[in-house]
Design an enzyme around this catalytic site. Sequence first.
Site, PDB file in Angstrom:
ATOM      1  N   ASN A  53     -52.055 -64.099 -20.236  1.00  0.00           N
ATOM      2  CA  ASN A  53     -51.423 -62.876 -20.748  1.00  0.00           C
ATOM      3  C   ASN A  53     -51.172 -61.815 -19.676  1.00  0.00           C
ATOM      4  O   ASN A  53     -51.120 -60.632 -19.956  1.00  0.00           O
ATOM      5  CB  ASN A  53     -52.203 -62.330 -21.938  1.00  0.00           C
ATOM      6  N   LYS A  93     -52.543 -60.798 -13.408  1.00  0.00           N
ATOM      7  CA  LYS A  93     -53.235 -62.090 -13.421  1.00  0.00           C
ATOM      8  C   LYS A  93     -52.422 -63.187 -12.722  1.00  0.00           C
ATOM      9  O   LYS A  93     -51.216 -63.033 -12.475  1.00  0.00           O
ATOM     10  CB  LYS A  93     -53.542 -62.455 -14.878  1.00  0.00           C
ATOM     11  N   GLU A 137     -66.084 -52.012 -13.615  1.00  0.00           N
ATOM     12  CA  GLU A 137     -65.139 -52.986 -13.069  1.00  0.00           C
ATOM     13  C   GLU A 137     -64.574 -52.530 -11.724  1.00  0.00           C
ATOM     14  O   GLU A 137     -64.379 -53.339 -10.812  1.00  0.00           O
ATOM     15  CB  GLU A 137     -64.024 -53.239 -14.100  1.00  0.00           C
ATOM     16  N   HIS A 190     -54.720 -57.416 -17.076  1.00  0.00           N
ATOM     17  CA  HIS A 190     -56.018 -56.995 -17.608  1.00  0.00           C
ATOM     18  C   HIS A 190     -56.096 -55.477 -17.551  1.00  0.00           C
ATOM     19  O   HIS A 190     -55.537 -54.867 -16.646  1.00  0.00           O
ATOM     20  CB  HIS A 190     -57.161 -57.571 -16.754  1.00  0.00           C
ATOM     21  N   THR A 230     -53.598 -58.219 -26.820  1.00  0.00           N
ATOM     22  CA  THR A 230     -54.081 -59.389 -26.067  1.00  0.00           C
ATOM     23  C   THR A 230     -53.151 -60.592 -26.257  1.00  0.00           C
ATOM     24  O   THR A 230     -52.799 -61.276 -25.299  1.00  0.00           O
ATOM     25  CB  THR A 230     -55.503 -59.764 -26.554  1.00  0.00           C
ATOM     26  N   ARG A 248     -53.972 -49.589 -21.743  1.00  0.00           N
ATOM     27  CA  ARG A 248     -54.074 -50.584 -22.826  1.00  0.00           C
ATOM     28  C   ARG A 248     -52.804 -50.545 -23.675  1.00  0.00           C
ATOM     29  O   ARG A 248     -52.298 -51.574 -24.105  1.00  0.00           O
ATOM     30  CB  ARG A 248     -55.334 -50.358 -23.665  1.00  0.00           C
ATOM     31  N   ARG A 307     -47.165 -57.129 -21.878  1.00  0.00           N
ATOM     32  CA  ARG A 307     -47.473 -58.464 -22.400  1.00  0.00           C
ATOM     33  C   ARG A 307     -46.337 -59.007 -23.273  1.00  0.00           C
ATOM     34  O   ARG A 307     -46.059 -60.209 -23.244  1.00  0.00           O
ATOM     35  CB  ARG A 307     -48.803 -58.428 -23.148  1.00  0.00           C
ATOM     36  N   TYR A 315     -66.130 -61.705 -16.290  1.00  0.00           N
ATOM     37  CA  TYR A 315     -65.955 -61.976 -17.721  1.00  0.00           C
ATOM     38  C   TYR A 315     -67.266 -62.391 -18.393  1.00  0.00           C
ATOM     39  O   TYR A 315     -67.251 -63.068 -19.425  1.00  0.00           O
ATOM     40  CB  TYR A 315     -64.880 -63.048 -17.927  1.00  0.00           C
ATOM     41  N   PHE A 317     -63.390 -70.029 -25.323  1.00  0.00           N
ATOM     42  CA  PHE A 317     -62.345 -70.090 -24.301  1.00  0.00           C
ATOM     43  C   PHE A 317     -62.844 -69.692 -22.905  1.00  0.00           C
ATOM     44  O   PHE A 317     -62.061 -69.588 -21.968  1.00  0.00           O
ATOM     45  CB  PHE A 317     -61.152 -69.190 -24.701  1.00  0.00           C
TER      46      PHE A 317
HETATM   47  P1  GDP Z   1     -58.146 -57.962 -23.503  1.00  0.00           P
HETATM   48  O1  GDP Z   1     -59.131 -56.844 -23.376  1.00  0.00           O
HETATM   49  O2  GDP Z   1     -56.886 -57.572 -24.230  1.00  0.00           O
HETATM   50  O3  GDP Z   1     -57.835 -58.622 -22.168  1.00  0.00           O
HETATM   51  O4  GDP Z   1     -58.808 -59.086 -24.434  1.00  0.00           O
HETATM   52  P2  GDP Z   1     -60.291 -59.665 -24.565  1.00  0.00           P
HETATM   53  O5  GDP Z   1     -61.289 -58.800 -23.873  1.00  0.00           O
HETATM   54  O6  GDP Z   1     -60.496 -59.986 -26.002  1.00  0.00           O
HETATM   55  O7  GDP Z   1     -60.218 -61.063 -23.806  1.00  0.00           O
HETATM   56  C1  GDP Z   1     -60.277 -61.145 -22.400  1.00  0.00           C
HETATM   57  C2  GDP Z   1     -59.294 -62.186 -21.923  1.00  0.00           C
HETATM   58  O8  GDP Z   1     -59.722 -63.466 -22.394  1.00  0.00           O
HETATM   59  C3  GDP Z   1     -57.875 -62.047 -22.499  1.00  0.00           C
HETATM   60  O9  GDP Z   1     -57.095 -61.104 -21.816  1.00  0.00           O
HETATM   61  C4  GDP Z   1     -57.343 -63.449 -22.340  1.00  0.00           C
HETATM   62  O10 GDP Z   1     -56.932 -63.724 -21.002  1.00  0.00           O
HETATM   63  C5  GDP Z   1     -58.597 -64.287 -22.645  1.00  0.00           C
HETATM   64  N1  GDP Z   1     -58.597 -64.696 -24.054  1.00  0.00           N
HETATM   65  C6  GDP Z   1     -58.837 -63.938 -25.155  1.00  0.00           C
HETATM   66  N2  GDP Z   1     -58.756 -64.665 -26.283  1.00  0.00           N
HETATM   67  C7  GDP Z   1     -58.451 -65.939 -25.881  1.00  0.00           C
HETATM   68  C8  GDP Z   1     -58.220 -67.168 -26.572  1.00  0.00           C
HETATM   69  O11 GDP Z   1     -58.278 -67.237 -27.805  1.00  0.00           O
HETATM   70  N3  GDP Z   1     -57.925 -68.261 -25.794  1.00  0.00           N
HETATM   71  C9  GDP Z   1     -57.857 -68.206 -24.436  1.00  0.00           C
HETATM   72  N4  GDP Z   1     -57.573 -69.318 -23.727  1.00  0.00           N
HETATM   73  N5  GDP Z   1     -58.076 -67.066 -23.751  1.00  0.00           N
HETATM   74  C10 GDP Z   1     -58.351 -65.948 -24.455  1.00  0.00           C
END
Ligand code: GDP
Length: 141
Positions: free
Chosen positions: A116, A13, A130, A119, A95, A89, A106, A53, A61
């Site tokens: 973070n 990212k 994707e 992805h 996350t 993963r 991470r 997304y 968010f």
């Molecule tokens: P991942 O699969 O581990 O990437 O997590 P998710 O699918 O739940 O979320 C997608 C992405 O959204 C995450 O990797 C973060 O970049 C972002 N994200 C998730 N939760 C939050 C949050 O609480 N705040 C913010 N600003 N970004 C978030």
Amino acid sequence: MKEFMQQTFAIIKPDAVAKNQIGDILAVTEAAGFKIRALRLTQMTRKQAEGFYGVHRERPFFGELVEFMTEGPCVLMCLEREDAVAKWRETMGATNPANAAEGTIRKHFAESVGRNCVHGSDSAENAAIELAYFFAGSSLS
Ligand code: GDP
């Protein structure tokens, strides 16, 4: 691709690219047994990030996430190994870096739950979607 191999979609990212961490993250990736089958540096458009997304559109968010993913270049990748989706993963970690296990990308490189650094697709089905979203027309073999 050999029968027992699997591919997943990964992104380094914009936070990590801005901090010159591409090389370090690729080193961890290769050490974890992944073959890099495709790789492209690009800056996502707002439209691309919103589409990618889309499942998070209703989350509070979402706006912040789209701003972040379009703020600078990122690295798009196709990674391959056995059990690639689950292993990537695991290699990324949770996350929220505060909850990520020691030794994960991470834990080592991420700043916060939003910024973070990497992805990874969450299922083989989404990996295919994707990969097609960003590598349509390229041959991933
Ligand atoms: P991942 O699969 O581990 O990437 O997590 P998710 O699918 O739940 O979320 C997608 C992405 O959204 C995450 O990797 C973060 O970049 C972002 N994200 C998730 N939760 C939050 C949050 O609480 N705040 C913010 N600003 N970004 C978030």
